[in-house]
Enzyme design. Structure first.
Site, PDB file in Angstrom:
ATOM      1  N   GLY A   1      -1.923  -3.185  -7.352  1.00  0.00           N
ATOM      2  CA  GLY A   1      -0.643  -3.429  -8.018  1.00  0.00           C
ATOM      3  C   GLY A   1      -0.204  -2.383  -9.029  1.00  0.00           C
ATOM      4  O   GLY A   1       0.605  -2.671  -9.910  1.00  0.00           O
TER       5      GLY A   1
ATOM      6  N   ASN B   1       1.766   0.093  -8.534  1.00  0.00           N
ATOM      7  CA  ASN B   1       3.221   0.322  -8.395  1.00  0.00           C
ATOM      8  C   ASN B   1       4.015  -0.836  -8.993  1.00  0.00           C
ATOM      9  O   ASN B   1       5.090  -0.627  -9.568  1.00  0.00           O
ATOM     10  CB  ASN B   1       3.592   0.540  -6.929  1.00  0.00           C
ATOM     11  CG  ASN B   1       3.366   1.974  -6.499  1.00  0.00           C
ATOM     12  OD1 ASN B   1       4.104   2.881  -6.897  1.00  0.00           O
ATOM     13  ND2 ASN B   1       2.317   2.203  -5.723  1.00  0.00           N
TER      14      ASN B   1
ATOM     15  N   LYS C   1       0.867  -5.803   5.420  1.00  0.00           N
ATOM     16  CA  LYS C   1       1.178  -6.519   6.668  1.00  0.00           C
ATOM     17  C   LYS C   1       2.539  -6.091   7.187  1.00  0.00           C
ATOM     18  O   LYS C   1       3.435  -5.773   6.395  1.00  0.00           O
ATOM     19  CB  LYS C   1       1.211  -8.029   6.403  1.00  0.00           C
ATOM     20  CG  LYS C   1      -0.145  -8.629   6.165  1.00  0.00           C
ATOM     21  CD  LYS C   1      -0.836  -8.860   7.490  1.00  0.00           C
ATOM     22  CE  LYS C   1      -2.217  -9.419   7.258  1.00  0.00           C
ATOM     23  NZ  LYS C   1      -3.054  -9.406   8.440  1.00  0.00           N
TER      24      LYS C   1
ATOM     25  N   ILE D   1       6.126  -6.755   8.359  1.00  0.00           N
ATOM     26  CA  ILE D   1       7.089  -7.829   8.106  1.00  0.00           C
ATOM     27  C   ILE D   1       7.664  -8.283   9.446  1.00  0.00           C
ATOM     28  O   ILE D   1       8.132  -7.456  10.230  1.00  0.00           O
ATOM     29  CB  ILE D   1       8.238  -7.298   7.202  1.00  0.00           C
ATOM     30  CG1 ILE D   1       7.682  -6.699   5.905  1.00  0.00           C
ATOM     31  CG2 ILE D   1       9.265  -8.369   6.933  1.00  0.00           C
ATOM     32  CD1 ILE D   1       7.314  -7.672   4.838  1.00  0.00           C
TER      33      ILE D   1
ATOM     34  N   HIS E   1       5.963   4.795   0.648  1.00  0.00           N
ATOM     35  CA  HIS E   1       4.914   5.315   1.529  1.00  0.00           C
ATOM     36  C   HIS E   1       4.292   6.540   0.855  1.00  0.00           C
ATOM     37  O   HIS E   1       5.021   7.407   0.361  1.00  0.00           O
ATOM     38  CB  HIS E   1       5.513   5.692   2.883  1.00  0.00           C
ATOM     39  CG  HIS E   1       4.480   6.146   3.867  1.00  0.00           C
ATOM     40  ND1 HIS E   1       3.666   5.260   4.539  1.00  0.00           N
ATOM     41  CD2 HIS E   1       4.105   7.389   4.257  1.00  0.00           C
ATOM     42  CE1 HIS E   1       2.824   5.939   5.308  1.00  0.00           C
ATOM     43  NE2 HIS E   1       3.071   7.233   5.164  1.00  0.00           N
TER      44      HIS E   1
ATOM     45  N   ASP F   1       7.312   2.357   9.133  1.00  0.00           N
ATOM     46  CA  ASP F   1       7.673   3.606   8.440  1.00  0.00           C
ATOM     47  C   ASP F   1       8.806   4.380   9.107  1.00  0.00           C
ATOM     48  O   ASP F   1       8.828   5.616   9.082  1.00  0.00           O
ATOM     49  CB  ASP F   1       6.432   4.533   8.340  1.00  0.00           C
ATOM     50  CG  ASP F   1       5.299   3.877   7.575  1.00  0.00           C
ATOM     51  OD1 ASP F   1       5.570   3.142   6.621  1.00  0.00           O
ATOM     52  OD2 ASP F   1       4.129   4.109   7.944  1.00  0.00           O
TER      53      ASP F   1
ATOM     54  N   GLU G   1       4.460   8.370  -6.976  1.00  0.00           N
ATOM     55  CA  GLU G   1       4.946   7.035  -6.592  1.00  0.00           C
ATOM     56  C   GLU G   1       5.423   6.246  -7.805  1.00  0.00           C
ATOM     57  O   GLU G   1       6.464   5.593  -7.768  1.00  0.00           O
ATOM     58  CB  GLU G   1       3.827   6.238  -5.910  1.00  0.00           C
ATOM     59  CG  GLU G   1       3.420   6.768  -4.549  1.00  0.00           C
ATOM     60  CD  GLU G   1       2.331   5.896  -3.930  1.00  0.00           C
ATOM     61  OE1 GLU G   1       2.527   4.681  -3.831  1.00  0.00           O
ATOM     62  OE2 GLU G   1       1.271   6.437  -3.552  1.00  0.00           O
TER      63      GLU G   1
HETATM   64  C1  GRF Z   1       0.200   2.973  -2.753  1.00  0.00           C
HETATM   65  O1  GRF Z   1      -0.296   4.253  -2.534  1.00  0.00           O
HETATM   66  C2  GRF Z   1       1.318   2.674  -1.783  1.00  0.00           C
HETATM   67  O2  GRF Z   1       2.138   3.748  -1.523  1.00  0.00           O
HETATM   68  C3  GRF Z   1       0.509   2.352  -0.564  1.00  0.00           C
HETATM   69  O3  GRF Z   1      -0.539   1.548  -1.044  1.00  0.00           O
HETATM   70  C4  GRF Z   1      -0.819   1.923  -2.374  1.00  0.00           C
HETATM   71  C5  GRF Z   1      -0.697   0.694  -3.225  1.00  0.00           C
HETATM   72  O4  GRF Z   1      -1.183   0.899  -4.510  1.00  0.00           O
HETATM   73  N1  GRF Z   1       1.311   1.838   0.502  1.00  0.00           N
HETATM   74  P1  GRF Z   1      -0.923  -0.170  -5.637  1.00  0.00           P
HETATM   75  O5  GRF Z   1      -1.355  -1.528  -5.129  1.00  0.00           O
HETATM   76  O6  GRF Z   1       0.541  -0.150  -5.978  1.00  0.00           O
HETATM   77  O7  GRF Z   1      -1.769   0.286  -6.776  1.00  0.00           O
END
Ligand code: GRF
Length: 205
Positions: free
Chosen positions: A12, A14, A90, A92, A108, A149, A178
């Site tokens: 988590g 992000n 997963k 969607i 991504h 993607d 990100e």
């Molecule tokens: C991130 O690198 C995201 O781009 C990828 O999975 C990772 C998730 O990281 N799809 P987090 O759970 O947000 O730390």
């Protein structure tokens, strides 16, 4: 106020990056829920610490989980305007994508359309990038359609990985990107700046 829901499967970071930017009541984005397919993921802990409602989703009929169908009704009732996939592992279901067409985005951890598609998630992506000998990687935020993607690209930021000696080093560099890019794009949605025109997405100044 843009009401968003964040879908997660892992630690988590992000989600945390989004909350760091939109954590006061005087901003224009509200994180109204966090959805996961994993009961005990770190992201759920972050959601609970921030008093954000959590929902477990699956089509497995397990009583702890809500189905995608019920979830889509709930999110519609709650007037959720944007669904943000932030490390949701997963696929969607198509029907769900249809209901929220143009309202689901994903981050991504590479520069699409390279290094995307089925199986390209987490460290698999960074290993493929490392083995390709590419000197640039980065993050891509894109619309979600029915193919992995494949939706239109909304924003990308590249990072120099020419000095990286392992997939882990690439992952760490990309993750920093990100954490900047995803909240920035969410903010653009809140300001109504994201416009789709044929096969291009433009962000207004
Ligand atoms: C991130 O690198 C995201 O781009 C990828 O999975 C990772 C998730 O990281 N799809 P987090 O759970 O947000 O730390």
């Amino acid at each position: 106020m843009l009401k968003i829901v964040v879908f997660v499967s892992g630690r988590g970071s992000n989600l945390q990056a989004i909350l760091n930017v939109f954590n006061s009541s005087d901003n224009n984005v509200s994180v109204s829920g966090v959805v996961s397919n994993k009961k005990d993921c770190g992201a759920f802990k972050i959601a609970r610490e921030n008093n954000i409602p959590t929902y477990l989703v699956s089509n497995s009929n397990d009583e702890d989980f809500v189905s995608y169908n019920d979830l889509s009704q709930l999110l519609t009732k709650e007037n959720i305007q944007l669904i943000v996939l932030a490390g949701f592992l997963k696929k969607i279901p198509d029907e769900f994508v249809e209901v929220f067409e143009n309202r689901i985005i994903n981050i991504h951890p590479a520069l699409l359309p390279s290094f995307g598609g089925k199986g390209m998630y987490g460290m698999n992506v960074h290993e493929a990038v490392f083995n390709s000998s590419a000197m640039l990687s980065g993050a891509t935020v894109h619309f979600v359609n029915k193919i992995y993607d494949d939706g239109l690209i909304i924003a990308q930021e590249a990072v120099d990985i020419s000095e990286c000696n392992s997939p882990e080093e690439i992952a760490a560099k990309v993750l920093k990107v990100e954490h900047k890019l995803l909240p920035k794009v969410v903010s653009c949605f809140a300001e109504g700046k994201v416009n789709k025109n044929n096969r291009r997405v433009r962000i207004a100044n």
